[in-house]
Enzyme design. Sequence first.
Site, PDB file in Angstrom:
ATOM      1  N   SER A  46      18.864  89.362 -41.658  1.00  0.00           N
ATOM      2  CA  SER A  46      17.974  88.979 -40.581  1.00  0.00           C
ATOM      3  C   SER A  46      18.047  90.002 -39.447  1.00  0.00           C
ATOM      4  CB  SER A  46      18.382  87.595 -40.071  1.00  0.00           C
ATOM      5  OG  SER A  46      18.002  87.423 -38.725  1.00  0.00           O
ATOM      6  N   ARG A  47      16.890  90.468 -39.019  1.00  0.00           N
ATOM      7  CA  ARG A  47      16.851  91.397 -37.876  1.00  0.00           C
ATOM      8  C   ARG A  47      17.433  90.747 -36.637  1.00  0.00           C
ATOM      9  NH1 ARG A  47      11.751  93.016 -39.497  1.00  0.00           N
ATOM     10  NH2 ARG A  47      10.806  91.499 -38.122  1.00  0.00           N
ATOM     11  N   ASN A  48      17.125  89.468 -36.462  1.00  0.00           N
ATOM     12  CA  ASN A  48      17.611  88.770 -35.271  1.00  0.00           C
ATOM     13  C   ASN A  48      19.136  88.671 -35.267  1.00  0.00           C
ATOM     14  OD1 ASN A  48      15.057  87.869 -33.890  1.00  0.00           O
ATOM     15  ND2 ASN A  48      14.695  87.132 -35.967  1.00  0.00           N
ATOM     16  N   LYS A 103      14.648  79.245 -34.115  1.00  0.00           N
ATOM     17  CA  LYS A 103      15.686  79.646 -35.066  1.00  0.00           C
ATOM     18  C   LYS A 103      15.983  81.158 -34.968  1.00  0.00           C
ATOM     19  CE  LYS A 103      13.490  81.893 -38.557  1.00  0.00           C
ATOM     20  NZ  LYS A 103      12.108  81.648 -38.516  1.00  0.00           N
ATOM     21  N   LYS A 149       6.163  83.888 -36.769  1.00  0.00           N
ATOM     22  CA  LYS A 149       7.305  83.165 -36.208  1.00  0.00           C
ATOM     23  C   LYS A 149       7.788  83.845 -34.945  1.00  0.00           C
ATOM     24  CE  LYS A 149       8.553  81.341 -40.671  1.00  0.00           C
ATOM     25  NZ  LYS A 149       9.597  81.034 -41.660  1.00  0.00           N
TER      26      LYS A 149
END
Lengths: 337, 337
Positions: free
Chosen positions: A263-265, A199, A114
């Site tokens: 989430s790392r993001n 996303k 992703k």
Amino acid sequence: MAKKNKKSTISVGVIGSGSFATAIVKILSGNCKTIHWCVRSEFVKGVIEQRKHNPNYLTTVTFNTRDLSISTDINEVVEACEIIILATPSIYLSDALEKMNCNYSDKLFVSAIKGIIPKHNDIVAHYLRDVFKIGFRNQAVIAGPCHAEEVAMERLSYLTIAAAEDQYAETLKDLFSSSYIKVNTSNDILGNEYSAILKNIYAIGAGMANGLGYGDNFQAVFVSNAIREMKVFLDAIYGELPRDVNESAYLGDLLVTAYSLFSRNRNLGNLIGKGYTVKSAIQSMSMVAEGYYAAKSIYETATEKKMKLPIINAIYNVLYEEKNVEKQFAKLTNKLT
Amino acid sequence: MAKKNKKSTISVGVIGSGSFATAIVKILSGNCKTIHWCVRSEFVKGVIEQRKHNPNYLTTVTFNTRDLSISTDINEVVEACEIIILATPSIYLSDALEKMNCNYSDKLFVSAIKGIIPKHNDIVAHYLRDVFKIGFRNQAVIAGPCHAEEVAMERLSYLTIAAAEDQYAETLKDLFSSSYIKVNTSNDILGNEYSAILKNIYAIGAGMANGLGYGDNFQAVFVSNAIREMKVFLDAIYGELPRDVNESAYLGDLLVTAYSLFSRNRNLGNLIGKGYTVKSAIQSMSMVAEGYYAAKSIYETATEKKMKLPIINAIYNVLYEEKNVEKQFAKLTNKLT
């Protein structure tokens, strides 16, 4: 690819030894007689073979090592398999694939990645097509929403498998379906891949909003605008297919990432929102969040195609143009509805 | 209704003294010279007048009492106002309105209520039309996503105001807009009201899933199916308008409720998912969750119109048909995609 007669007879390879690769091997191990698993190092191979678990990721997942053929040689794995599942972090894919010099023209390559290939500033589907001459008909995409950690716990998750050829999608559906995995199929390869990439950028934005002190009311508005913006992008880039962005692979994947505290993001965005510089926020993380690279590539694509994507623009400006995050979001709030 | 010349000259009344009513009075107090506030009891009136805050809800919000004309008499408030904002819990609206015997034929009634009137088993817009002969042209709806607690903290929130008449929507937009409130307008009165009601039912379902042990991956799939199911309902009931269910009033409101750990509806579902009986779960809560009544009414409407709404059906079966929640969700998982 040969038509399968029995689940176990299809030869499947998994490239990568991170958490999602490990989750995929776990899922497949219920349906495949042998999984050819290309891992990063002899150390990882040794630990899995001896201790029956990945030393670094999803360590609670125990494998029956008789089902596994583990190798550090991608050519060995690709040669042995009809289906090759790519599950490295996007930034390591080119390192892995560029060692591939066997004949792979009749293989099905399935991306569970992703993110953007930073060296090529492009998505996996294009990278496979342009660099390796693997046409879209020999490609498939696995999309979420699917935290690998929940697969490890066998919590019910839904995957979407997109392939140009229905028969490939069905074959993969059989390989992945289990008591805790339900599989949807789709023909929207590029839409599924792009949405999984987008996303991650929106999750950075959700984190920025949180770090700046915006609350749950705003977060809901942000996500509702993000899915509309995602639709603008997908329709512009690849609008021919009838596509409902509220399906699990698009909206569901956005939700599980944007609302995840793990989430790392989102975490990268949160640090920046709290006042860290982009550089220091990145340095504080053990691994760069994939949305960071994605923001640049997607911004460039959107600019080239003259799309209006206010959220992507704001995030890009903060990450790459040294714009002040507080001011960018203050401006952005006037563009959301 | 007179065309407004200056914000402060429009006479506005608020009916209700719960948390959302209190939030609305706070928002309006920045834009209106006087707000006529109809509260539930002399005690509440006394505390607000003397201590400048609501004794029970959003107690940190301090009012300038010179801006307020507080009454426990609905007729006094309705007679004094051009615009009447209804903000009681849905189960108390009929108690309040049935005391109304003044002339209200030229007034604009604005519903900020997100629930079914249990005694009439119908939505507020229909109740106002059928019982009080207030036509849709004299009605408006305020939709979220908007937790009252965040309004109290002046965290940026977006409201959507729906009215059949654009001029009413614009007038209300001016009254509600502030540094921390942005307002979208819409003509979709029924769609906004129904979606605000539906999202409470889906929040019960999200809570049930959580109580049963389903994880974040499933939650994302559940919500992505819920918004698609909501679209089926809205299109069937009132499909003439072009409507994007991904706008904040629909998807955003669903998200803020379904993902909130403080939602009464989600909490009710969570208790049931964890094994409480419906009766004991309801008894353990200080106030019945509005989605409970909504589930019955919406189920009946859907059945009458032959809609297929697997999520609503599953929740209805658990709440009203004594069906086992674990089995209902196990079946439901096969209908989600």
